[in-house]
Design a protein around this motif. Structure first.
Motif, PDB file in Angstrom:
ATOM      1  N   UNK A 534       0.674  -1.403   0.146  1.00  0.00           N
ATOM      2  CA  UNK A 534       0.111   0.021   0.305  1.00  0.00           C
ATOM      3  C   UNK A 534       1.307   1.121   0.299  1.00  0.00           C
ATOM      4  N   UNK A 535       0.760   2.435  -1.126  1.00  0.00           N
ATOM      5  CA  UNK A 535       1.350   3.825  -0.675  1.00  0.00           C
ATOM      6  C   UNK A 535       1.249   4.438   0.680  1.00  0.00           C
ATOM      7  N   UNK A 536       2.195   4.841   1.033  1.00  0.00           N
ATOM      8  CA  UNK A 536       2.665   5.586   1.803  1.00  0.00           C
ATOM      9  C   UNK A 536       2.444   7.391   1.443  1.00  0.00           C
ATOM     10  N   UNK A 537       1.813   8.075   2.712  1.00  0.00           N
ATOM     11  CA  UNK A 537       2.634   9.812   2.463  1.00  0.00           C
ATOM     12  C   UNK A 537       4.175  10.305   2.209  1.00  0.00           C
ATOM     13  N   UNK A 538       4.049  10.806   1.924  1.00  0.00           N
ATOM     14  CA  UNK A 538       5.614  11.439   1.564  1.00  0.00           C
ATOM     15  C   UNK A 538       6.474  11.456   2.846  1.00  0.00           C
ATOM     16  N   UNK A 539       7.794  10.862   2.456  1.00  0.00           N
ATOM     17  CA  UNK A 539       8.532  11.262   3.263  1.00  0.00           C
ATOM     18  C   UNK A 539       8.194  10.013   4.743  1.00  0.00           C
ATOM     19  N   UNK A 575      13.730   1.935 -12.581  1.00  0.00           N
ATOM     20  CA  UNK A 575      14.942   2.082 -12.660  1.00  0.00           C
ATOM     21  C   UNK A 575      16.276   2.307 -11.787  1.00  0.00           C
ATOM     22  N   UNK A 576      15.973   1.093 -11.317  1.00  0.00           N
ATOM     23  CA  UNK A 576      17.384   0.668 -10.335  1.00  0.00           C
ATOM     24  C   UNK A 576      17.616   1.830  -8.998  1.00  0.00           C
ATOM     25  N   UNK A 577      16.471   2.977  -9.220  1.00  0.00           N
ATOM     26  CA  UNK A 577      17.231   3.906  -7.178  1.00  0.00           C
ATOM     27  C   UNK A 577      15.633   3.147  -6.721  1.00  0.00           C
ATOM     28  N   UNK A 578      15.469   3.599  -5.253  1.00  0.00           N
ATOM     29  CA  UNK A 578      15.305   2.668  -4.410  1.00  0.00           C
ATOM     30  C   UNK A 578      14.028   2.666  -3.750  1.00  0.00           C
ATOM     31  N   UNK A 579      12.878   1.941  -3.697  1.00  0.00           N
ATOM     32  CA  UNK A 579      11.240   2.270  -3.443  1.00  0.00           C
ATOM     33  C   UNK A 579      10.967   3.053  -1.937  1.00  0.00           C
ATOM     34  N   UNK A 580      10.825   3.379  -2.127  1.00  0.00           N
ATOM     35  CA  UNK A 580       9.955   4.099  -1.016  1.00  0.00           C
ATOM     36  C   UNK A 580       8.660   4.361  -0.130  1.00  0.00           C
ATOM     37  N   UNK A 581       8.190   4.751   0.587  1.00  0.00           N
ATOM     38  CA  UNK A 581       7.360   5.623   1.216  1.00  0.00           C
ATOM     39  C   UNK A 581       6.050   4.395   0.847  1.00  0.00           C
ATOM     40  N   UNK A 582       6.345   2.942   1.385  1.00  0.00           N
ATOM     41  CA  UNK A 582       4.888   1.793   0.859  1.00  0.00           C
ATOM     42  C   UNK A 582       4.668   1.451   2.056  1.00  0.00           C
ATOM     43  N   UNK A 583       3.558   0.370   2.307  1.00  0.00           N
ATOM     44  CA  UNK A 583       3.667  -0.162   3.310  1.00  0.00           C
ATOM     45  C   UNK A 583       4.127  -1.904   3.007  1.00  0.00           C
TER      46      UNK A 583
END
Length: 719
Positions: A534-539, A575-583
């Motif tokens: 699930x997506x999380x808020x930015x940051x 594209x090889x960039x870290x995935x963030x802000x998710x649960x």
């Protein structure tokens, strides 16, 4: 070398916009005070405070430098500061060890962007300001509207308390001297002389009326601050000279008046009068308010544990320490210079007490012991040894073991910590690659020595690409670092284009099944899990949870699934960039009594993450910078138009005199070459600063271009 008491010392930061003549003026002042046999020049590398090889090559001050002049019984310590916007953090740092700031204004261009900024820095630090209109020898001094327009501009920006205490004497032959509005005497000079003038009894006829009016305005302004002076002024119509001198000194110290003087550093005209003025009117260290300090001893007493160390810094109580010889000896290191021959040189401000040669001090910050051998004061890069330094003075010491910029030292048992002004975060990052194995071995030690000098530099290895990254204030800053590495430490590197630290995230919720099964005889491998993302808020970062029940997956394997998801997220998806802000929530799965283990479930977690990303609408995030641009009013329209072409979002405009300040949010990718464009757009009169603000989604068209040039990560566990 004579020993000076706190009352006989003046500490002055020389600040202003780039190319306003700060370094040249200091060289002229030193020559006028007979500290140098000839006047140093920036263009040939002989200026006392421009000794760094990069500064000489670029003819631009990039770091603070210290020099001193002995003048009629006082010692004046000068701190030369950068005026280029990219190095303004150095100018701000220079305000800690001083009691006044000489703000240099270019007589041709008037107040410029960095002039405004250093004025604000001094205002925030409660440091009195003395305005010096420099380069009065230039044919275009005063700009298009003359000196009266320049003074009016100062009034508009900084108030009517920014008032002349001199008038320039200018005739057909140029700048000849000044009229002192306090003593009502005229000083005439021989241009390109030694800076010492002769006093005449007559003010030029064409200035007599103007000088009389300016003197009366100054007297009235000084009298406004004190009731007894107002009474004297109304009774006599003036204030006696000695009373005026005392009252003006007090008004400058209390920030009620900002005097304006005129000189030419290039031709060394009126510099001795500036030295006279600093001696009489600049505050001495013992006149400043007690310095704010933090005290580990108070923290220990308040919690009753008898401990307390410098590492407790953020929570330490705040008190003050008077700048006086009667207090315990203490000093704070405000600058470090790494000399290839002399080693590390620490510049310090004596906060209190007397520092003597061969004294032993405790480093309150790091809890080490230091011996002060060869106590010195600095004349540029030349060390002049002294026997002792009193409270308020500025000194230097070489080859301390563990002491770095920002450390506080003193006698044992009287612990205090003095805080430096905060250093901004770097605005730009480049990749650097050593040219050879020998260069790679030299690189880290050399850069760490440069980091001791400049607190803004960051150096680290990118865990994704294994590249060395170096971060600084901007392209010229980083290019200067690379040049120093080569010239000073013989470490050659290749500078690569700056990398934009994109991130990836998801826009939608999705579920996936990750199953890893391998059988090759004997014990096999088996891991099976189902996750929901699930997506999380930015940051918000990454969050993991388990909703497994009934023993579908044994509890000991749940952390392995989380580890697999984390590792896969670090490698990215698009594209090889870290995935963030998710649960990620693991909610079901299965296991095998014999073949299941942590490695199998970690692999299953990676596979589940990869499949989930395909259905969760992955998207790119880009860093958005908070940008502040300062430029003359006539360039505001061009700046706004350029920002819109860079996908910038203006956040407001303010006007300060004839300068416009534009605040905007702009993607980092659009700001990589902004410095060059701004210089071209504003004829070199604009400046900017930026800092990281937040991440936001990359527009689809831009994202497609980024992804077309990027390599999609391959998961080795896919087969």
């Amino acid at each position: 070398m004579k020993t000076y008491q706190g009352s006989e010392i003046r500490n002055v930061a020389v600040t202003g916009h780039a190319h306003s003549g700060k370094t040249t003026l200091i060289s002229a002042l030193l020559h006028a005070a007979k500290m140098t046999p000839a006047q140093g020049r920036v263009h040939d590398g002989t200026a006392v405070t421009a000794y760094d090889e990069e500064e000489v090559a670029r003819a631009t001050t990039m770091q603070n430098a210290v020099a001193f002049a002995e003048w009629q019984g006082v010692k004046i310590n000068f701190v030369d500061t950068p005026g280029f916007h990219m190095f303004c953090h150095e100018a701000r740092a220079a305000l800690l060890p001083v009691e006044s700031s000489v703000v240099i204004v270019n007589a041709q261009n008037g107040v410029e962007a960095v002039t405004e900024r250093v004025w604000r820095y001094a205002e925030e630090a409660n440091v009195p300001r003395i305005v010096v209109i420099n380069q009065m020898d230039h044919p275009k001094a005063g700009g298009g509207g003359g000196l009266s327009a320049l003074i009016e501009d100062l009034h508009e920006r900084w108030g009517r308390t920014c008032t002349p205490v001199q008038l320039p004497i200018v005739d057909a032959n140029g700048f000849q001297g000044v009229v002192d509005l306090i003593t009502m005497e005229a000083f005439y000079y021989t241009p390109n002389g030694d800076g010492r003038g002769k006093i005449t009894g007559e003010i030029p006829a064409n200035l007599a009326h103007q000088a009389k009016e300016a003197h009366e305005a100054l007297v009235e302004l000084v009298a406004e601050g004190k009731d007894e002076l107002m009474e004297e002024f109304f009774a006599q119509g003036t204030i006696p000279e000695q009373h005026l001198i005392t009252a003006l000194h007090e008004a400058i110290r209390e920030d009620r008046i900002f005097p304006v003087l005129f000189c030419s550093g290039e031709t060394n005209v009126a510099t001795d009068h500036l030295l006279d003025f600093l001696k009489v009117y600049a505050p001495a260290p013992i006149e400043r308010a007690p310095i704010a300090v933090r005290t580990p001893a108070m923290a220990a007493a308040s919690n009753g544990n008898g401990g307390g160390t410098a590492t407790d810094a953020p929570e330490l109580p705040t008190t003050t320490r008077a700048v006086a010889d009667s207090e315990p000896p203490a000093l704070v290191v405000f600058k470090t210079m790494s000399d290839p021959f002399a080693g590390r040189i620490s510049f310090f401000k004596v906060v209190s007490g007397t520092v003597k040669n061969d004294a032993a001090f405790e480093n309150y910050t790091r809890r080490g012991q230091e011996k002060f051998s060869h106590l010195s004061i600095m004349q540029g890069r030349k060390a002049v040894e002294v026997s002792e330094l009193h409270a308020g003075d500025i000194g230097a010491i070489g080859k301390l073991k563990d002491t770095l910029t920002g450390d506080t030292l003193g006698v044992k048992g009287s612990d205090i910590l003095v805080d430096l002004y905060p250093v901004p975060e770097p605005a730009m990052t480049y990749a650097i690659e050593p040219k050879s194995r020998a260069d790679e071995d030299k690189l880290a030690p050399a850069i760490h020595k440069l980091m001791e000098e400049d607190l803004l530099i960051r150096f680290y290895r990118d865990p994704q690409t294994n590249e060395f990254l170096i971060a600084g204030a901007g392209q010229p800053h980083i290019e200067a670092i690379v040049s120093r590495l080569k010239k000073r430490y013989h470490a050659e590197v290749t500078l690569k284009s700056p990398k934009v630290p994109y991130l990836e995230t998801i826009r939608a919720r999705g579920e996936a099944h990750g199953r890893h099964k391998k059988q090759s005889g004997g014990h096999g491998q088996f891991g099976d899990c189902k996750i929901r993302m699930e997506p999380q808020p930015r940051g918000a970062g990454f969050e993991f949870a388990s909703e497994v029940f009934g023993g579908a997956i044994p509890r000991q394997f749940i952390p392995a699934i989380e580890k697999g998801v984390v590792e896969a997220a670090a490698r990215g998806h698009l594209a090889g960039f870290p995935v963030v802000d998710f649960k990620a929530i693991v909610y079901d799965g299965s296991y095998h009594d014999v073949d299941s283990n942590e490695m199998s479930f970690k692999t299953a977690g990676r596979l589940a993450f990869k499949k989930a990303m395909e259905v969760c609408k992955p998207a790119l995030l880009e860093p958005v910078m908070k940008v502040e641009i300062e430029a003359p009013d006539e360039f505001a329209g061009a700046i706004m138009g350029d920002l819109s072409g860079r996908r910038g979002r203006p956040q407001g405009m303010t006007s300060k005199g004839k300068t416009t300040v534009v605040n905007a949010e702009v993607p980092m990718a659009e700001m990589l070459t902004y410095g060059t464009q701004l210089t071209s757009m504003t004829q070199g009169k604009g400046s900017y600063r930026m800092e990281m603000d937040h991440y936001d989604f990359v527009p689809q068209l831009v994202a497609e271009k980024i992804l077309a040039n990027a390599k999609r990560p391959v998961d080795e566990e896919e087969e």
